[in-house]
Enzyme design. Structure first.
Site, PDB file in Angstrom:
ATOM      1  N   ARG A 132       0.859  -1.097   0.050  1.00 49.25           N
ATOM      2  CA  ARG A 132      -0.016  -0.002   0.043  1.00 49.25           C
ATOM      3  C   ARG A 132       1.037   1.223   0.110  1.00 49.25           C
ATOM      4  NH1 ARG A 132      -1.947   0.734   4.324  1.00 49.25           N
ATOM      5  NH2 ARG A 132      -1.341  -1.224   5.380  1.00 49.25           N
ATOM      6  N   TYR A 184      -1.378  -3.488  -6.695  1.00 49.77           N
ATOM      7  CA  TYR A 184      -1.255  -4.245  -5.628  1.00 49.77           C
ATOM      8  C   TYR A 184      -2.561  -4.247  -4.669  1.00 49.77           C
ATOM      9  CZ  TYR A 184      -0.337  -5.172  -0.623  1.00 49.77           C
ATOM     10  OH  TYR A 184      -0.410  -5.732   0.616  1.00 49.77           O
ATOM     11  N   GLY A 220      -4.165  -3.911  -1.596  1.00 53.92           N
ATOM     12  CA  GLY A 220      -4.595  -2.957  -0.855  1.00 53.92           C
ATOM     13  C   GLY A 220      -5.072  -1.603  -1.686  1.00 53.92           C
ATOM     14  N   LYS A 278      -9.528  -2.540   1.507  1.00 53.86           N
ATOM     15  CA  LYS A 278      -9.428  -1.584   2.273  1.00 53.86           C
ATOM     16  C   LYS A 278     -10.086  -0.167   1.858  1.00 53.86           C
ATOM     17  CE  LYS A 278      -7.317  -4.008   4.786  1.00 53.86           C
ATOM     18  NZ  LYS A 278      -5.702  -4.450   5.161  1.00 53.86           N
ATOM     19  N   HIS A 334     -10.801  -2.462  11.124  1.00 55.77           N
ATOM     20  CA  HIS A 334      -9.696  -3.321  10.635  1.00 55.77           C
ATOM     21  C   HIS A 334      -9.235  -4.464  11.725  1.00 55.77           C
ATOM     22  CE1 HIS A 334      -5.230  -3.661   9.155  1.00 55.77           C
ATOM     23  NE2 HIS A 334      -5.807  -4.419   8.560  1.00 55.77           N
ATOM     24  N   SER A 360      -1.709  -3.723  10.141  1.00 49.74           N
ATOM     25  CA  SER A 360      -1.056  -4.559   9.169  1.00 49.74           C
ATOM     26  C   SER A 360       0.123  -5.381   9.372  1.00 49.74           C
ATOM     27  CB  SER A 360      -0.926  -3.737   7.776  1.00 49.74           C
ATOM     28  OG  SER A 360      -1.935  -3.059   7.204  1.00 49.74           O
ATOM     29  N   CYS A 368       0.583  -7.641  11.779  1.00 49.60           N
ATOM     30  CA  CYS A 368       0.912  -7.622  13.257  1.00 49.60           C
ATOM     31  C   CYS A 368       0.043  -8.903  13.911  1.00 49.60           C
ATOM     32  CB  CYS A 368       0.490  -6.427  13.814  1.00 49.60           C
ATOM     33  SG  CYS A 368       1.681  -4.950  13.455  1.00 49.60           S
ATOM     34  N   THR A 378      -4.125 -12.339  10.665  1.00 52.40           N
ATOM     35  CA  THR A 378      -4.598 -13.757  10.077  1.00 52.40           C
ATOM     36  C   THR A 378      -4.181 -14.859  10.908  1.00 52.40           C
ATOM     37  OG1 THR A 378      -4.389 -13.013   7.927  1.00 52.40           O
ATOM     38  CG2 THR A 378      -4.001 -15.217   8.143  1.00 52.40           C
ATOM     39  N   ASP A 411      -9.631  -9.898   8.556  1.00 52.13           N
ATOM     40  CA  ASP A 411      -8.805  -8.555   8.279  1.00 52.13           C
ATOM     41  C   ASP A 411      -9.833  -7.583   8.735  1.00 52.13           C
ATOM     42  OD1 ASP A 411      -6.572  -7.314   7.173  1.00 52.13           O
ATOM     43  OD2 ASP A 411      -7.759  -6.736   5.556  1.00 52.13           O
ATOM     44  N   ARG A 449       2.032 -12.236  -0.690  1.00 51.70           N
ATOM     45  CA  ARG A 449       0.711 -12.550  -0.248  1.00 51.70           C
ATOM     46  C   ARG A 449       0.238 -13.847  -0.988  1.00 51.70           C
ATOM     47  NH1 ARG A 449      -1.745  -8.776   3.601  1.00 51.70           N
ATOM     48  NH2 ARG A 449       0.047  -7.564   4.233  1.00 51.70           N
TER      49      ARG A 449
HETATM   50  N1  LIG Z   1       6.160 -13.346  17.267  1.00 49.00           N
HETATM   51  C1  LIG Z   1       4.982 -13.787  16.907  1.00 49.00           C
HETATM   52  N2  LIG Z   1       4.754 -13.374  15.661  1.00 49.00           N
HETATM   53  C2  LIG Z   1       3.539 -13.205  15.219  1.00 49.00           C
HETATM   54  C3  LIG Z   1       2.497 -13.744  15.898  1.00 49.00           C
HETATM   55  N3  LIG Z   1       1.288 -13.879  15.163  1.00 49.00           N
HETATM   56  C4  LIG Z   1       1.677 -13.530  13.852  1.00 49.00           C
HETATM   57  N4  LIG Z   1       3.046 -13.085  14.012  1.00 49.00           N
HETATM   58  C5  LIG Z   1       3.873 -12.686  12.759  1.00 49.00           C
HETATM   59  O1  LIG Z   1       3.312 -11.649  12.231  1.00 49.00           O
HETATM   60  C6  LIG Z   1       3.491 -11.463  10.816  1.00 49.00           C
HETATM   61  C7  LIG Z   1       2.058 -10.708  10.328  1.00 49.00           C
HETATM   62  O2  LIG Z   1       1.036 -11.704  10.596  1.00 49.00           O
HETATM   63  P1  LIG Z   1      -0.264 -12.040   9.898  1.00 49.00           P
HETATM   64  O3  LIG Z   1      -1.312 -12.681  11.006  1.00 49.00           O
HETATM   65  O4  LIG Z   1      -0.181 -12.032   8.546  1.00 49.00           O
HETATM   66  O5  LIG Z   1      -0.957 -10.386  10.040  1.00 49.00           O
HETATM   67  P2  LIG Z   1      -2.132  -9.742   9.692  1.00 49.00           P
HETATM   68  O6  LIG Z   1      -2.650  -8.369  10.922  1.00 49.00           O
HETATM   69  O7  LIG Z   1      -3.117 -10.492   9.217  1.00 49.00           O
HETATM   70  O8  LIG Z   1      -1.623  -8.808   8.462  1.00 49.00           O
HETATM   71  P3  LIG Z   1      -2.460  -7.889   7.200  1.00 49.00           P
HETATM   72  O9  LIG Z   1      -2.870  -8.900   6.228  1.00 49.00           O
HETATM   73  O10 LIG Z   1      -1.305  -7.061   6.428  1.00 49.00           O
HETATM   74  O11 LIG Z   1      -3.633  -6.899   7.751  1.00 49.00           O
HETATM   75  C8  LIG Z   1       3.840 -12.739  10.149  1.00 49.00           C
HETATM   76  O12 LIG Z   1       5.351 -12.839   9.976  1.00 49.00           O
HETATM   77  C9  LIG Z   1       3.722 -13.838  11.657  1.00 49.00           C
HETATM   78  O13 LIG Z   1       4.432 -14.869  11.641  1.00 49.00           O
HETATM   79  C10 LIG Z   1       2.662 -14.179  17.236  1.00 49.00           C
HETATM   80  O14 LIG Z   1       1.673 -14.350  18.296  1.00 49.00           O
HETATM   81  N5  LIG Z   1       3.916 -13.982  17.656  1.00 49.00           N
HETATM   82  O1  LIG Z   2      -4.428  -3.841   2.505  1.00 52.32           O
HETATM   83  C1  LIG Z   2      -3.518  -4.707   1.919  1.00 52.32           C
HETATM   84  O2  LIG Z   2      -3.247  -4.777   0.885  1.00 52.32           O
HETATM   85  C2  LIG Z   2      -3.198  -5.928   2.987  1.00 52.32           C
HETATM   86  C3  LIG Z   2      -3.797  -5.901   4.268  1.00 52.32           C
HETATM   87  O3  LIG Z   2      -4.433  -6.538   4.559  1.00 52.32           O
HETATM   88  C4  LIG Z   2      -3.127  -4.573   5.181  1.00 52.32           C
HETATM   89  O4  LIG Z   2      -2.052  -4.183   4.778  1.00 52.32           O
HETATM   90  O5  LIG Z   2      -3.531  -4.236   6.098  1.00 52.32           O
HETATM   91 MN   LIG Z   3      -4.942  -5.768   7.020  1.00 48.73          MN
END
Ligand SMILES: Nc1nc2c(ncn2[C@@H]2O[C@H](COP(=O)(O)OP(=O)(O)OP(=O)(O)O)[C@@H](O)[C@H]2O)c(=O)[nH]1
Ligand SMILES: O=C([O-])CC(=O)C(=O)O
Ligand SMILES: [Mn+2]
Length: 590
Positions: free
Chosen positions: A77, A205, A207, A214, A234, A256, A258, A261, A285, A374
């Protein structure tokens, strides 16, 4: 505030007219109305295989799956190029980049002028949310990118059923998208909340280009939600089922990349599985919530698929995600192995052959997969997909969780004193930046409710809207804050995270059911020793204090910075929130 295109009955005529207007401006070679059928999708895939937009992956290990390599400058993004164009600048607020609607339209018209020459223009009707849910909302995305169409087909309810709902309902969000020439100097993501419209140019891309996500489901929907008395957030949504077979639903906002998922698809540790605990995925999400007749908040996931971060996904960290993406998946900017399987850092010990740009992999030149690579996959392929995920009325929310990526200060979990304090806890969120947006990674910034990049209006009004959700008759969820990312002196994570996060969810549910007490501190309620189940978890002495302690001095500094941040919004900031902040600071001083 009036939303312009709400003329029920003539909606298809209005849609047709808009499509013709756009065609006159963009001058495509063909116009294709998407019906969402398998044959339409097959033909699109064939076209993209032929022109190199997609690369077929190993059919034996990953049937029906493809790799897309984006332009190397178009991988995330672009917050600095994302605008909210309201008539009044203050309606967009200091949290958004703003441009006057007339100027933005002028600028976008000149970019879109003739941009689809020689291309096919796809008209994509879609529904955000279950097709029969009163909480769902529709949109139409016009795009010249078949990759976007294929992704929208996975991420939304796209095609004939959505078009029928648009005809019935009369209202839809208008999204116009072109990849243009992918020149970052000619890239803009514009939102016109008062017109319920979006214009996105110069990026393919997720987002920036899958406009249902988004742009619609957060920026435009947050504006609609404010007018209509609901919340567009979010947040992931999960169901946690206890050994008695009761399921509580939790919505959680993390910025994002963090952990949304990962938490949404959590598989409990063996000791929990044996006792009968289960986690059900409703969404990973975005969450749309509305007060139900019983006063509780009821939530739907407006999306139909997952657009998830690939790096770090493995059979150890997230087996449900890994199981979901074994077939019918579009991978974007991952690496590939010798035998043409998708690969990314953290998946396993194999060494890939080709990096995300298509070059021979060379470890000295950085990661093989792009850090924001992704996967796009239907939610139906997720083994933990909740049987209630498509319920028209949504699921009732027992707890709201806020969380950031904080190496220091912030403990593993605390609970807000009440709703108003909970809104402050959300408004005060900070997190270190990630690869999901272009720019520096690892910089601490304020990201209230994980909505900094996504709120379509002034944060001061947004916090006011959140506060207003509590009223006579409402039964608000409890609010918590978590931090899975606290680090020790040696820089390693102190909390095991992932499956073990269920321990924290279990404590929250006990609090919701009033089964355990808590330690009261100025930041909120912390778990009492022994109430959070740590059986089988090895924690260092350092972890014990840092994960479960209240650090008075550090928090006083943190709150001085939070108070300063809230002041930046000027007189629009709700007094109740400023008072709550001052009140918290007074508790800290006392
Ligand atoms: N140390 C640690 N890392 C974590 C944990 N949960 C997720 N991660 C890491 O955080 C990163 C992002 O995790 P996602 O679950 O894909 O994040 P998201 O919030 O769904 O991201 P967006 O799709 O961008 O909104 C990955 O590299 C994970 O391995 C946790 O409980 N502990
Ligand atoms: O919006 C996107 O492209 C991917 C996503 O979930 C974020 O960044 O929170
Ligand atoms: Mn997201």
């Amino acid at each position: 505030m009036t939303d312009r295109n709400t003329d029920a009955g003539s909606s298809l005529a209005a849609l047709n007219q808009w499509v013709l207007e756009v065609a006159r401006l963009t001058r495509p070679e063909n116009i294709h109305w998407c019906d969402g059928s398998d044959s339409e999708n097959d033909a699109l895939i064939q076209k993209m295989l032929a022109d190199g937009t997609l690369i077929k992956l190993n059919e034996e290990t990953h049937p029906g799956s493809y790799l897309h390599r984006s332009h190397p400058d178009d991988v995330a993004r672009v917050e600095h190029l994302t605008f909210v164009c309201t008539t009044e600048r203050d309606d967009a607020g200091p949290n958004n980049h703003w441009m006057a609607p007339d100027l933005a339209h002028q600028q976008m018209d000149s970019l879109f002028d003739g941009c689809m020459e020689g291309r096919t223009m796809y008209v994509v009707p879609y529904c955000m949310g279950p097709i029969d849910s009163p909480l769902s909302r529709c949109g139409v995305e016009i795009t010249d990118s078949p990759y976007v169409v294929a992704n929208m087909r996975i991420m939304t309810r796209m095609g004939a059923a959505a078009l029928a709902r648009i005809e019935r309902e009369g209202t839809f969000v208008k999204g116009l998208h072109s990849t243009g020439d992918l020149n970052p100097d000619r890239r803009f993501i514009m939102h016109f909340p008062e017109e319920l419209s979006i214009q996105s140019f110069g990026s393919g891309y997720g987002g920036n280009a899958l406009l249902g996500k988004k742009c619609h489901a957060l920026r435009i929907a947050s504006h609609q939600a404010r007018n209509e008395g609901w919340l567009a957030e979010h947040m992931l949504i999960l169901g946690i089922e206890n050994p008695q077979g009761e399921t509580h639903y939790i919505a959680a906002a993390f910025p994002s990349a963090c952990g949304k998922t990962n938490l949404a698809m959590l598989i409990p540790p063996q000791s929990y599985v044996e006792k009968g605990w289960k986690v059900w995925t409703v969404g990973d999400d975005i969450c749309w919530m509305r007060p139900g007749p019983d006063g509780r908040l009821w939530a739907i996931n407006p999306e139909a698929g997952f657009f998830g971060v690939a790096p770090g996904t493995s059979d150890k960290s997230n087996p449900n995600a890994l199981a979901s993406i074994q077939r019918n998946t579009i991978f974007t900017n991952v690496a590939v192995t010798e035998d043409n399987q998708p690969w990314w850092e953290g998946l396993d010990k194999r060494v890939p052959k080709t990096d995300w740009k298509g070059n021979a992999f060379d470890a000295s030149k950085g990661p093989a997969a792009h850090p924001n690579s992704r996967f796009t996959v239907s939610a139906k392929q997720c083994p933990s997909y909740s049987p209630h995920a498509e319920d028209a009325q949504g699921v009732p929310i027992s707890a709201i969780v806020f969380g950031g990526r904080r190496a220091s200060l912030v403990p593993l979990v605390f609970e807000a004193r009440d709703w108003t304090h909970g809104v402050l806890v959300g408004a005060a969120m900070g997190s270190e930046t990630t690869a999901a947006a272009t720019g520096a990674v690892g910089v601490m910034r304020r990201d209230p409710m994980a909505m900094k990049p996504f709120c379509g209006y002034n944060f001061a009004d947004y916090f006011g809207h959140w506060l207003s959700m509590e009223n006579a008759g409402s039964k608000m969820p409890k609010v918590f804050h978590v931090n899975w990312f606290r680090k020790g002196d040696d820089g390693s994570f102190l909390w095991p995270g992932f499956g073990d996060n269920i321990r924290v969810l279990e404590w929250m549910i006990k609090r919701v059911k009033d089964e355990v007490g808590a330690e009261t501190t100025p930041i909120g309620h912390l778990p009492k020793a022994g109430d959070l189940n740590l059986d089988g978890v090895q924690l260092s002495a350092e972890a014990d204090t840092k994960l479960f302690g209240y650090e008075r001095e550090g928090w006083a500094h943190e709150f001085a910075s939070i108070a300063e941040y809230l002041q930046e919004y000027g007189p629009r900031m709700p007094k109740a929130l400023l008072e709550e902040c001052a009140n918290t600071q007074a508790r800290m001083a006392g």
